[in-house]
Scaffold this active site. Structure first.
Site, short mmCIF file in Angstrom:
data_model
loop_
_atom_site.label_atom_id
_atom_site.label_comp_id
_atom_site.label_asym_id
_atom_site.label_seq_id
_atom_site.Cartn_x
_atom_site.Cartn_y
_atom_site.Cartn_z
CB SER A 125 37.98 8.31 92.53
OG SER A 125 37.20 7.28 93.10
CE1 TYR A 134 41.91 6.30 94.92
CE2 TYR A 134 39.55 6.41 95.39
CZ TYR A 134 40.59 6.26 94.49
OH TYR A 134 40.31 6.07 93.16
#
Length: 278
Positions: free
Chosen positions: A140, A153
């Site tokens: 990401s 995350y």
């Protein structure tokens, strides 16, 4: 095109979003696909729509035995494993670092990092004796830039890039390529929960309004990058991090040196002296 005739793939998180787009893309170009996901209803429905070259295996990627079973299912059902797409992930725990509950930290790491480790592990045990294969994992922009994802995350997605490069170095002598895909904010149910209270149409509108190109990023855009990395067109590509994010991680803003006061070329020299160019 039939780039994947005779090839077999496992796609974790394959029941919806990016994973489902990759499943459909691989299948449309000839691959047999194992859809590995915790979402039984969506995964079963997708497999039934695709037909005999697709099977669903309920898979919690944080569970090593589940990931092993998904990989073994590919071999048992279709005879081999050529492509492993470690895509399953969660946004996980959100909130300020000083109030982050560690049990939720561990749960986030279990899916986003442990799950990728398990996927690499079990893909490698099949691919090494074959002397071929491709492993692709989803990271990401949060793993590359601060402030665009939750803390844990972001940490796990940064770790996926490091893990991928390390595994790529190990498996290269076995003819196995290992790469990372980095999607931007894609129109999916998970993103919709964050930006539009779960409304997919609202998420598309919100993401489109802030997009660096002229529309919101779709799962099929990311799938195109994954299919390239999985294909023979990328035969000399390993240890690569491929962003599919309209330049977010590489060219976030428009250049200030080509417009406004610099619309007409000028050369900037020592101590701020300028010279008209051309």
């Amino acid at each position: 095109m039939n780039r994947f005739d005779g090839r077999v793939a496992v796609v974790t998180g394959g029941a919806d979003g990016i994973g489902a787009a990759v499943v459909r893309g691989l299948h449309a170009e000839g691959a047999a696909v194992v859809i590995a996901d915790v979402q039984h209803g969506a995964g079963t429905t997708l497999a039934e729509k695709l037909g005999p070259r697709a099977v669903f295996v309920r898979t919690d990627v944080s569970n090593d035995d589940d990931v092993a079973a998904a990989v073994d299912s590919a071999v048992d059902s279709f005879g081999r494993l050529d492509i492993m797409f470690n895509n399953a992930g969660v946004m996980g725990v959100l909130g300020p670092i000083d109030r982050t509950p560690l049990a939720e930290v561990d749960a986030t790491i279990a899916v986003n990092l442990r799950g990728v480790i398990c996927g690499c592990k079990h893909a490698a045990r099949i691919m090494k004796p074959q002397g071929s294969g491709v492993i692709i994992s989803t990271s990401s922009p949060g793993g590359m830039l601060g402030g665009v994802g939750p803390h844990v995350y972001s940490a796990t997605k940064a770790a996926v890039i490091g893990l991928t490069n390390s595994v790529a170095a190990e498996l290269r002598p076995y003819g196995i390529r290992v790469n990372t895909i980095v999607p931007g904010a894609v129109v999916s149910q998970m993103t919709a929960t964050v930006v539009a209270d779960g409304d997919l149409a609202g998420a598309e509108a919100a993401l489109g309004a802030s997009a660096l190109i002229d529309r919101a990023l779709q799962p099929t855009d990311v799938a195109a990058g994954v299919l390239y990395l999985a294909s023979d067109a990328a035969a000399y590509v390993t240890g690569v991090t491929l962003p599919v994010d309209a330049g977010m991680t590489g060219v976030f803003g428009s250049s200030p040196y080509t417009s406004g006061r610099y619309e007409d070329p000028v050369t900037l020299l020592e101590a701020g002296r300028t010279r008209t160019a051309g």
